[in-house]
Design a protein around this motif. Sequence first.
Motif, PDB file in Angstrom:
ATOM      1  N   GLN A  86       0.946  -1.225  -0.094  1.00  0.00           N
ATOM      2  CA  GLN A  86       0.018   0.024   0.097  1.00  0.00           C
ATOM      3  C   GLN A  86       0.910   1.444   0.056  1.00  0.00           C
ATOM      4  OE1 GLN A  86      -2.302   1.587   3.744  1.00  0.00           O
ATOM      5  NE2 GLN A  86      -3.885   0.385   2.463  1.00  0.00           N
ATOM      6  N   ASP A  87       1.955   1.393   0.717  1.00  0.00           N
ATOM      7  CA  ASP A  87       2.871   2.394   0.971  1.00  0.00           C
ATOM      8  C   ASP A  87       3.556   2.516  -0.418  1.00  0.00           C
ATOM      9  OD1 ASP A  87       2.079   2.944   3.497  1.00  0.00           O
ATOM     10  OD2 ASP A  87       3.872   1.925   4.418  1.00  0.00           O
ATOM     11  N   ALA A  90       1.089   3.770  -3.225  1.00  0.00           N
ATOM     12  CA  ALA A  90       0.564   5.169  -3.126  1.00  0.00           C
ATOM     13  C   ALA A  90       1.764   6.276  -3.368  1.00  0.00           C
ATOM     14  CB  ALA A  90       0.256   5.280  -1.552  1.00  0.00           C
ATOM     15  N   THR A  94       1.487   8.913  -6.139  1.00  0.00           N
ATOM     16  CA  THR A  94       1.604  10.455  -5.699  1.00  0.00           C
ATOM     17  C   THR A  94       2.765  11.048  -6.211  1.00  0.00           C
ATOM     18  OG1 THR A  94       2.580   9.715  -3.342  1.00  0.00           O
ATOM     19  CG2 THR A  94       0.024  10.065  -3.769  1.00  0.00           C
ATOM     20  N   ARG A 101      -3.552  11.656  -2.854  1.00  0.00           N
ATOM     21  CA  ARG A 101      -4.199  10.576  -2.208  1.00  0.00           C
ATOM     22  C   ARG A 101      -5.499  11.454  -1.421  1.00  0.00           C
ATOM     23  NH1 ARG A 101      -0.949   6.128   1.539  1.00  0.00           N
ATOM     24  NH2 ARG A 101      -2.481   4.659   1.377  1.00  0.00           N
ATOM     25  N   PRO A 106      -7.990   6.936   2.277  1.00  0.00           N
ATOM     26  CA  PRO A 106      -6.771   6.730   1.790  1.00  0.00           C
ATOM     27  C   PRO A 106      -6.390   5.719   0.645  1.00  0.00           C
ATOM     28  CG  PRO A 106      -6.830   5.725   3.850  1.00  0.00           C
ATOM     29  CD  PRO A 106      -8.101   6.326   3.752  1.00  0.00           C
ATOM     30  N   GLN A 107      -7.434   5.048   0.256  1.00  0.00           N
ATOM     31  CA  GLN A 107      -7.001   4.326  -0.802  1.00  0.00           C
ATOM     32  C   GLN A 107      -7.804   4.488  -2.103  1.00  0.00           C
ATOM     33  OE1 GLN A 107      -4.480   2.866   0.304  1.00  0.00           O
ATOM     34  NE2 GLN A 107      -4.736   1.168  -1.071  1.00  0.00           N
ATOM     35  N   PHE A 109      -7.405   7.761  -5.047  1.00  0.00           N
ATOM     36  CA  PHE A 109      -6.582   8.581  -5.578  1.00  0.00           C
ATOM     37  C   PHE A 109      -7.090   9.554  -6.777  1.00  0.00           C
ATOM     38  CE2 PHE A 109      -4.478   5.046  -3.487  1.00  0.00           C
ATOM     39  CZ  PHE A 109      -3.316   5.753  -3.004  1.00  0.00           C
TER      40      PHE A 109
END
Length: 199
Positions: A86-87, A90, A94, A101, A106-107, A109
Amino acid sequence: KWLDTRDDLFAATPTTTGLRILLAIGMAKNYTIRVGDFSVAFMHADISDEDVYCTPPEPWKSRYPGWVWKMNKAMNGFRKAPQNFQDFIAGVLTTKLGFTRGRADPQLFWNKATDVRVSIHVDDPISVGPDEEIEKFFDQLEKHVLFRRGDRFNAQSPTKYLGKLYQFRGKELVASLPEKYLPDTMAVLGMETCAPVST
């Protein structure tokens, strides 16, 4: 530490409300809605905050008894793999592809310049936006991750996403469960011979 006391293992998943809003935006703007899949998703992410070792598979295990391998990438079964991926994804979206985000989700975009929105559930993204911009986004994404393009939502046949089937019927988007969902669930629970009763 016990698993239930570790908050560093948390990996967000999109909210149902967020997915519904994403689909509503796609419908309102007459945008393409398309699914995809990150292949070997967890192996894209580095393991950076702890050392993880594993016993090698055969034939290396027999050739080098007592040896272990230090893992550089996360993989299925590693407790922090979902969070690490996930990190990683992301960061790709981004810092390399111009997405912002979401704060509440947070999932989710959004790329304001192209109006493409993406929601990612573990390794299953769903994208909404102008068709040509989604194609460009997928082209860019494939430069950073192993990615398989999935189907577009359409009126001819249902598209599967997160266990549900989605299909356009006129101006509506209909979500349904696969035909075998209930019988299969009853079989897993050992309830296939149960009879309904009135309450």
